[in-house]
Write an enzyme that holds these catalytic residues in place. Structure first.
Site, short mmCIF file in Angstrom:
data_model
loop_
_atom_site.label_atom_id
_atom_site.label_comp_id
_atom_site.label_asym_id
_atom_site.label_seq_id
_atom_site.Cartn_x
_atom_site.Cartn_y
_atom_site.Cartn_z
N ARG A 7 0.82 -1.20 0.00
CA ARG A 7 0.00 0.00 0.00
C ARG A 7 0.85 1.25 0.00
O ARG A 7 1.97 1.25 0.50
CB ARG A 7 -0.89 0.03 1.25
N ARG A 91 -4.08 7.20 -3.70
CA ARG A 91 -3.68 5.98 -3.00
C ARG A 91 -3.45 4.87 -4.01
O ARG A 91 -4.04 4.89 -5.09
CB ARG A 91 -4.77 5.56 -2.01
#
Length: 122
Positions: A7, A91
């Site tokens: 991530r 993101r």
């Protein structure tokens, strides 16, 4: 080698094409470097952006870097009442092949997105 999810997030100074390309490329580069990966380790990339990002798809930065064989998708981040409220945020969830364990993976949060996961080591 095994499949893992990595991530990361970053923020933009302003919503313009150059900034989206620059910050997304920086994010991907740091993610790969911190995890001792190359683009050959990438399986897929899922990008989200807050609703104030309109100027370019984050995936365009990856294609401009010459990576055209990795499946990618871009989507809108959910606007949750009481959520993080971080503007101009991109993101990514990268699916990668790695020999690292989950505990050894180094997730990357840059610029204003650092506050999303201040608990993680840099």
């Amino acid at each position: 080698m095994r499949l893992a999810a990595l991530r990361g997030a970053t923020t933009l100074e302003a919503d313009n094409r150059e900034e989206v390309l620059k910050r997304t490329a920086e994010l991907l580069s740091v993610m790969l470097k911190r995890n001792n990966l190359t683009t050959d380790h990438l399986i897929s990339l899922l990008f989200t952006a807050t609703s104030d990002v309109h100027s370019e798809f984050p995936a365009a930065a990856v294609r401009e870097a010459g990576i055209s064989d990795v499946p990618m998708i871009c989507a809108r981040e959910l606007e949750i009442t009481g959520g993080s409220g971080i503007p101009l945020c991109i993101r990514v969830m990268a699916h990668v092949e790695t020999d690292r364990t989950r505990a050894e993976l180094r997730h990357v949060y840059l610029h204003g997105a650092r506050q999303l996961r201040s608990d993680l080591p840099e």
